[in-house]
Design a protein around this motif. Structure first.
Motif, PDB file in Angstrom:
ATOM      1  N   PRO A  83      75.680  -6.069 160.753  1.00  0.00           N
ATOM      2  CA  PRO A  83      74.418  -6.428 160.097  1.00  0.00           C
ATOM      3  C   PRO A  83      73.387  -5.307 160.117  1.00  0.00           C
ATOM      4  N   GLU A  84      73.517  -4.354 161.067  1.00  0.00           N
ATOM      5  CA  GLU A  84      72.528  -3.284 161.186  1.00  0.00           C
ATOM      6  C   GLU A  84      72.763  -2.162 160.167  1.00  0.00           C
ATOM      7  N   ALA A  85      73.953  -2.097 159.584  1.00  0.00           N
ATOM      8  CA  ALA A  85      74.273  -0.991 158.657  1.00  0.00           C
ATOM      9  C   ALA A  85      73.486  -1.135 157.358  1.00  0.00           C
ATOM     10  N   SER A  86      72.928  -0.030 156.872  1.00  0.00           N
ATOM     11  CA  SER A  86      72.161  -0.127 155.619  1.00  0.00           C
ATOM     12  C   SER A  86      73.079  -0.017 154.400  1.00  0.00           C
ATOM     13  N   ALA A  87      74.193   0.701 154.541  1.00  0.00           N
ATOM     14  CA  ALA A  87      75.164   0.770 153.440  1.00  0.00           C
ATOM     15  C   ALA A  87      76.028  -0.483 153.481  1.00  0.00           C
ATOM     16  N   ARG A  88      75.911  -1.338 152.457  1.00  0.00           N
ATOM     17  CA  ARG A  88      76.584  -2.633 152.504  1.00  0.00           C
ATOM     18  C   ARG A  88      77.313  -2.958 151.199  1.00  0.00           C
ATOM     19  N   VAL A  89      78.312  -3.827 151.327  1.00  0.00           N
ATOM     20  CA  VAL A  89      79.009  -4.378 150.168  1.00  0.00           C
ATOM     21  C   VAL A  89      79.029  -5.882 150.355  1.00  0.00           C
ATOM     22  N   MET A  90      78.842  -6.635 149.289  1.00  0.00           N
ATOM     23  CA  MET A  90      78.954  -8.092 149.423  1.00  0.00           C
ATOM     24  C   MET A  90      80.190  -8.626 148.703  1.00  0.00           C
ATOM     25  N   LEU A  91      80.854  -9.581 149.364  1.00  0.00           N
ATOM     26  CA  LEU A  91      82.014 -10.259 148.778  1.00  0.00           C
ATOM     27  C   LEU A  91      81.650 -11.736 148.724  1.00  0.00           C
ATOM     28  N   CYS A  92      81.919 -12.393 147.620  1.00  0.00           N
ATOM     29  CA  CYS A  92      81.505 -13.794 147.548  1.00  0.00           C
ATOM     30  C   CYS A  92      82.503 -14.685 146.807  1.00  0.00           C
ATOM     31  N   ALA A  93      82.328 -15.983 147.028  1.00  0.00           N
ATOM     32  CA  ALA A  93      83.159 -17.012 146.396  1.00  0.00           C
ATOM     33  C   ALA A  93      82.389 -18.317 146.521  1.00  0.00           C
ATOM     34  N   HIS A  94      82.716 -19.307 145.704  1.00  0.00           N
ATOM     35  CA  HIS A  94      82.106 -20.619 145.934  1.00  0.00           C
ATOM     36  C   HIS A  94      83.073 -21.480 146.728  1.00  0.00           C
ATOM     37  N   TRP A  95      82.513 -22.322 147.619  1.00  0.00           N
ATOM     38  CA  TRP A  95      83.392 -23.125 148.481  1.00  0.00           C
ATOM     39  C   TRP A  95      83.398 -24.608 148.119  1.00  0.00           C
ATOM     40  N   ASP A  96      82.502 -25.035 147.246  1.00  0.00           N
ATOM     41  CA  ASP A  96      82.476 -26.441 146.831  1.00  0.00           C
ATOM     42  C   ASP A  96      83.536 -26.682 145.750  1.00  0.00           C
ATOM     43  N   THR A  97      83.879 -27.941 145.552  1.00  0.00           N
ATOM     44  CA  THR A  97      84.759 -28.286 144.423  1.00  0.00           C
ATOM     45  C   THR A  97      84.028 -29.246 143.486  1.00  0.00           C
ATOM     46  N   ARG A  98      84.506 -29.242 142.256  1.00  0.00           N
ATOM     47  CA  ARG A  98      83.855 -30.004 141.193  1.00  0.00           C
ATOM     48  C   ARG A  98      84.068 -31.509 141.402  1.00  0.00           C
ATOM     49  N   GLY A 144      91.209 -28.945 144.238  1.00  0.00           N
ATOM     50  CA  GLY A 144      90.451 -27.681 144.244  1.00  0.00           C
ATOM     51  C   GLY A 144      91.091 -26.570 145.060  1.00  0.00           C
ATOM     52  N   ALA A 145      92.424 -26.440 144.934  1.00  0.00           N
ATOM     53  CA  ALA A 145      93.114 -25.360 145.652  1.00  0.00           C
ATOM     54  C   ALA A 145      92.716 -24.010 145.059  1.00  0.00           C
ATOM     55  N   ASN A 146      92.803 -23.924 143.741  1.00  0.00           N
ATOM     56  CA  ASN A 146      92.438 -22.685 143.066  1.00  0.00           C
ATOM     57  C   ASN A 146      90.941 -22.549 142.884  1.00  0.00           C
ATOM     58  N   ASP A 147      90.361 -23.617 142.352  1.00  0.00           N
ATOM     59  CA  ASP A 147      88.933 -23.580 142.026  1.00  0.00           C
ATOM     60  C   ASP A 147      88.132 -24.068 143.221  1.00  0.00           C
ATOM     61  N   GLY A 148      87.768 -23.106 144.045  1.00  0.00           N
ATOM     62  CA  GLY A 148      87.083 -23.416 145.284  1.00  0.00           C
ATOM     63  C   GLY A 148      87.860 -22.845 146.457  1.00  0.00           C
ATOM     64  N   GLY A 149      89.113 -23.266 146.594  1.00  0.00           N
ATOM     65  CA  GLY A 149      89.891 -22.851 147.772  1.00  0.00           C
ATOM     66  C   GLY A 149      90.326 -21.395 147.779  1.00  0.00           C
ATOM     67  N   SER A 150      90.777 -20.888 146.633  1.00  0.00           N
ATOM     68  CA  SER A 150      91.466 -19.579 146.634  1.00  0.00           C
ATOM     69  C   SER A 150      90.555 -18.407 147.005  1.00  0.00           C
ATOM     70  N   GLY A 151      89.377 -18.344 146.416  1.00  0.00           N
ATOM     71  CA  GLY A 151      88.470 -17.227 146.720  1.00  0.00           C
ATOM     72  C   GLY A 151      88.086 -17.226 148.187  1.00  0.00           C
ATOM     73  N   VAL A 152      87.799 -18.415 148.706  1.00  0.00           N
ATOM     74  CA  VAL A 152      87.417 -18.547 150.123  1.00  0.00           C
ATOM     75  C   VAL A 152      88.593 -18.181 151.029  1.00  0.00           C
ATOM     76  N   GLY A 153      89.802 -18.614 150.648  1.00  0.00           N
ATOM     77  CA  GLY A 153      90.992 -18.289 151.445  1.00  0.00           C
ATOM     78  C   GLY A 153      91.193 -16.790 151.559  1.00  0.00           C
ATOM     79  N   VAL A 154      91.049 -16.087 150.446  1.00  0.00           N
ATOM     80  CA  VAL A 154      91.182 -14.625 150.465  1.00  0.00           C
ATOM     81  C   VAL A 154      90.096 -14.011 151.354  1.00  0.00           C
ATOM     82  N   LEU A 155      88.875 -14.506 151.242  1.00  0.00           N
ATOM     83  CA  LEU A 155      87.773 -13.908 152.012  1.00  0.00           C
ATOM     84  C   LEU A 155      87.873 -14.212 153.508  1.00  0.00           C
ATOM     85  N   LEU A 156      88.417 -15.375 153.866  1.00  0.00           N
ATOM     86  CA  LEU A 156      88.631 -15.650 155.296  1.00  0.00           C
ATOM     87  C   LEU A 156      89.650 -14.667 155.868  1.00  0.00           C
ATOM     88  N   GLU A 157      90.667 -14.346 155.075  1.00  0.00           N
ATOM     89  CA  GLU A 157      91.653 -13.371 155.544  1.00  0.00           C
ATOM     90  C   GLU A 157      91.031 -11.974 155.638  1.00  0.00           C
TER      91      GLU A 157
END
Ligand code: AHN
Ligand code: ZN
Length: 338
Positions: free
Chosen positions: A116-131, A149-162
């Motif tokens: 959190p202290e680093a000024s050079a940062r990259v953000m990775l994001c996904a939505h975790w809710d399902t429709r 909601g495996a793909n729509d909701g689950g997949s982006g979050v799954g990749v980011l947790l890894e």
């Protein structure tokens, strides 16, 4: 560092049998070569697709993560716990967001900060809710029912947790923020599609909130990468319209890296349509260049795949090969940031 370079130079010179062997001009030789020496390549950890797959299955097991349900709340707790376990500084934004239906959604944006202290940062994001509604399901009886909601909701979050798990083992040079947005998918029901003009901001409520109220005042990042619907077999990620408009250099960076790694069948270097997704507000409101990696399937009625917003969006539509292509590409990009 310099000593390592020196050593590498000597080894190179010895191996080439070039200037160094002639008349013992080793010092001069090193000086010449040293200017050309490139920094050692960074070691990028291997993204584990089985692990990402399991993170998706785990989310799906909670049931549909529709805001204002117990499944949603419990999954939110799980995500926070997991990200803390991987050493991130986690903050949440718990806020009531008003859907276009008038319902107030008890929403939670989850922000996991690495370095959190680093000024050079990259953000990775996904939505975790399902429709809440399978409103493009072939069976009309399902149009007001929630779906896995495996793909729509689950997949982006799954990749980011890894990715988070990998960051906990091998830190990246730059700071990384993993942001899981809530209430992305409560947008205009298909049956109300004639009301598009009135409700064009009904999607991506969590990212709209965060873009206006980032977790840190003056928050900035070099760029952002949004992962949405990234798990289907033989997915094709085209250059999404808003990504190309606001952040074409980042699209180039990611698609070029994917091609180098042999993933151009997934990362197709062609223009796709524009999608109102979380990244749109990050670009428009905060001005952080943010791209969307999102499946584009021109053969399916809604353009996102035949399972999209239907009861079929389950684990059968999740491919480890696709997760690997996405996860390894994104990790290679961020670990190469200096
Ligand atoms: C629209 O259909 C306007 N946006 C869709 C973005 C989305 C929905 N991503 C996942 N689900
Ligand atoms: Zn959706």
């Amino acid at each position: 560092m310099n000593r390592i370079f020196l050593l590498i130079s000597i080894i190179i010179l010895a191996a080439c049998g070039g200037t160094a062997s002639k008349g013992g001009e080793v010092t001069q030789g090193i000086a010449q070569v040293a200017e050309k020496v490139v920094e050692p390549a960074v070691v990028v950890p291997l993204f584990n697709a089985d692990s990402a797959y399991n993170f998706i299955a785990r989310q799906v097991a909670f049931g549909p993560r529709v805001p204002n349900t117990a499944s949603h709340r419990k999954c939110g707790e799980y995500l926070v716990t997991k990200l803390k376990e991987y050493g991130a500084d986690v903050v949440t934004q718990d806020v009531g967001l008003k859907a276009y239906t008038g319902e107030v959604l008890k929403s939670r944006n989850i922000i996991a900060q690495f370095k959190p202290e680093a000024s050079a940062r990259v953000m990775l994001c996904a939505h975790w809710d399902t429709r809440p509604w399978a409103d493009t399901d072939p069976d009309k009886a399902n149009h007001y029912k929630p779906y896995p909601g495996a793909n729509d909701g689950g997949s982006g979050v799954g990749v980011l947790l890894e990715v988070a798990r990998q960051l906990s083992q091998v830190p990246a040079t730059v700071g990384v923020d993993i942001i899981l947005f809530d209430a992305e998918d409560y947008g205009l029901h298909e049956n109300d599609s004639h009301l598009w003009d009135k409700h064009r901001h009904s999607w991506a409520l969590g990212s709209q909130y965060w873009s206006i109220n980032p977790h840190k005042q003056g928050y900035n990042a070099r760029y952002g990468i949004l992962l949405d619907i990234v798990g289907a077999p033989a997915s094709t990620f085209l250059r999404e319209g808003y990504s190309d408009f606001y952040a074409s250099a980042i699209v180039d960076k990611v698609w070029t890296q994917a091609a180098r790694m042999g993933y151009s069948q997934y990362f197709v270097n062609e223009e796709g349509g524009a999608v109102t997704d979380d990244h749109y507000y990050v670009n428009r409101v905060l001005g952080i260049p943010c791209i969307d990696i999102i499946n584009h399937d021109s053969d399916s009625p809604n353009g996102f795949g035949p399972y999209h917003h239907t009861m079929k969006d389950d684990m059968d539509w999740i491919s480890r090969e696709t997760l690997k292509a996405v996860g390894q590409t994104v990790m290679t990009v961020i670990y190469n940031e200096k």
